[in-house]
Motif scaffolding. Structure first.
Motif, mmCIF file in Angstrom:
data_model
loop_
_atom_site.group_PDB
_atom_site.id
_atom_site.type_symbol
_atom_site.label_atom_id
_atom_site.label_comp_id
_atom_site.label_asym_id
_atom_site.label_seq_id
_atom_site.Cartn_x
_atom_site.Cartn_y
_atom_site.Cartn_z
ATOM 1 N N UNK A 30 8.310 -11.760 4.415
ATOM 2 C CA UNK A 30 8.470 -13.645 4.632
ATOM 3 C C UNK A 30 7.477 -14.325 4.751
ATOM 4 N N UNK A 31 7.610 -15.563 3.774
ATOM 5 C CA UNK A 31 6.530 -16.449 3.664
ATOM 6 C C UNK A 31 6.936 -17.275 4.876
ATOM 7 N N UNK A 32 6.027 -17.792 5.518
ATOM 8 C CA UNK A 32 6.013 -18.707 6.305
ATOM 9 C C UNK A 32 5.267 -19.904 6.523
ATOM 10 N N UNK A 33 4.137 -19.835 5.760
ATOM 11 C CA UNK A 33 3.540 -21.441 5.308
ATOM 12 C C UNK A 33 2.338 -21.098 3.947
ATOM 13 N N UNK A 34 2.292 -21.566 3.120
ATOM 14 C CA UNK A 34 3.534 -22.654 2.358
ATOM 15 C C UNK A 34 5.073 -22.276 2.614
ATOM 16 N N UNK A 35 6.083 -23.611 2.766
ATOM 17 C CA UNK A 35 7.408 -23.267 2.652
ATOM 18 C C UNK A 35 7.888 -22.909 1.627
ATOM 19 N N UNK A 36 7.382 -23.511 0.665
ATOM 20 C CA UNK A 36 7.719 -23.551 -1.236
ATOM 21 C C UNK A 36 6.165 -22.640 -1.464
ATOM 22 N N UNK A 37 6.682 -21.375 -2.051
ATOM 23 C CA UNK A 37 4.942 -21.145 -2.615
ATOM 24 C C UNK A 37 5.684 -19.819 -3.543
ATOM 25 N N UNK A 38 4.612 -19.917 -4.777
ATOM 26 C CA UNK A 38 4.839 -18.716 -5.816
ATOM 27 C C UNK A 38 4.371 -17.813 -5.332
ATOM 28 N N UNK A 39 4.048 -17.574 -4.478
ATOM 29 C CA UNK A 39 3.443 -16.164 -4.365
ATOM 30 C C UNK A 39 4.336 -15.034 -3.970
ATOM 31 N N UNK A 40 3.858 -14.099 -3.959
ATOM 32 C CA UNK A 40 4.896 -13.026 -3.981
ATOM 33 C C UNK A 40 4.325 -11.244 -3.162
ATOM 34 N N UNK A 41 5.087 -10.968 -2.478
ATOM 35 C CA UNK A 41 4.971 -10.160 -1.200
ATOM 36 C C UNK A 41 5.833 -8.836 -1.258
ATOM 37 N N UNK A 42 5.459 -7.582 -1.469
ATOM 38 C CA UNK A 42 6.479 -6.175 -1.122
ATOM 39 C C UNK A 42 5.574 -5.572 -0.350
ATOM 40 N N UNK A 43 6.834 -4.387 0.170
ATOM 41 C CA UNK A 43 6.323 -3.881 0.819
ATOM 42 C C UNK A 43 6.870 -2.114 0.265
ATOM 43 N N UNK A 44 6.366 -1.037 0.371
ATOM 44 C CA UNK A 44 6.109 0.213 -0.271
ATOM 45 C C UNK A 44 6.623 0.970 1.320
ATOM 46 N N UNK A 45 7.870 1.400 1.910
ATOM 47 C CA UNK A 45 7.479 1.828 3.376
ATOM 48 C C UNK A 45 7.256 3.356 3.423
ATOM 49 N N UNK A 46 7.537 4.199 1.661
ATOM 50 C CA UNK A 46 6.969 5.234 1.609
ATOM 51 C C UNK A 46 5.357 5.795 1.479
ATOM 52 N N UNK A 47 4.967 4.858 1.003
ATOM 53 C CA UNK A 47 3.596 4.745 0.521
ATOM 54 C C UNK A 47 3.201 3.780 1.176
ATOM 55 N N UNK A 48 3.885 3.149 2.437
ATOM 56 C CA UNK A 48 2.976 2.675 3.560
ATOM 57 C C UNK A 48 1.800 1.281 2.802
ATOM 58 N N UNK A 49 1.953 0.130 1.185
ATOM 59 C CA UNK A 49 1.505 -0.249 0.725
ATOM 60 C C UNK A 49 1.777 -1.594 0.538
ATOM 61 N N UNK A 50 1.085 -2.147 1.166
ATOM 62 C CA UNK A 50 1.318 -3.487 0.964
ATOM 63 C C UNK A 50 0.873 -4.434 -0.430
ATOM 64 N N UNK A 51 1.816 -5.016 -1.093
ATOM 65 C CA UNK A 51 1.598 -5.676 -2.607
ATOM 66 C C UNK A 51 2.021 -7.422 -2.353
#
Length: 71
Positions: A30-51
């Motif tokens: 979950x983005x904390x700062x800045x609150x309005x960001x076009x950033x993306x963040x995904x987590x793959x639990x099976x592969x233990x990979x953050x993207x």
């Protein structure tokens, strides 16, 4: 630069990072700062990979990894 060179350009705003000790943990980035960001963040639990990706290569975002219930 012609189009053929542009198609081989590396996306400097996207990264994938393995975090092996969190394998199997269901997380919700979950983005904390800045609150309005076009950033993306995904987590793959099976592969233990953050993207993640940023709107531009010269920006940053602060994220929180919340524990999420299994899907």
């Amino acid at each position: 630069m012609d189009r053929s060179e542009d198609s081989h350009k590396v996306d400097e705003s996207a990264r994938t990072t393995p975090i092996p000790h969190l394998r199997g943990t269901h997380l919700h980035p979950a983005p904390l700062y800045p609150g309005t960001s076009d950033a993306t963040a995904d987590w793959d639990a099976a592969e233990a990979r953050f993207a993640g990706s940023l709107p531009r290569h010269d920006t940053a975002v602060l994220l929180r990894l919340d524990v999420a219930p299994p899907a």
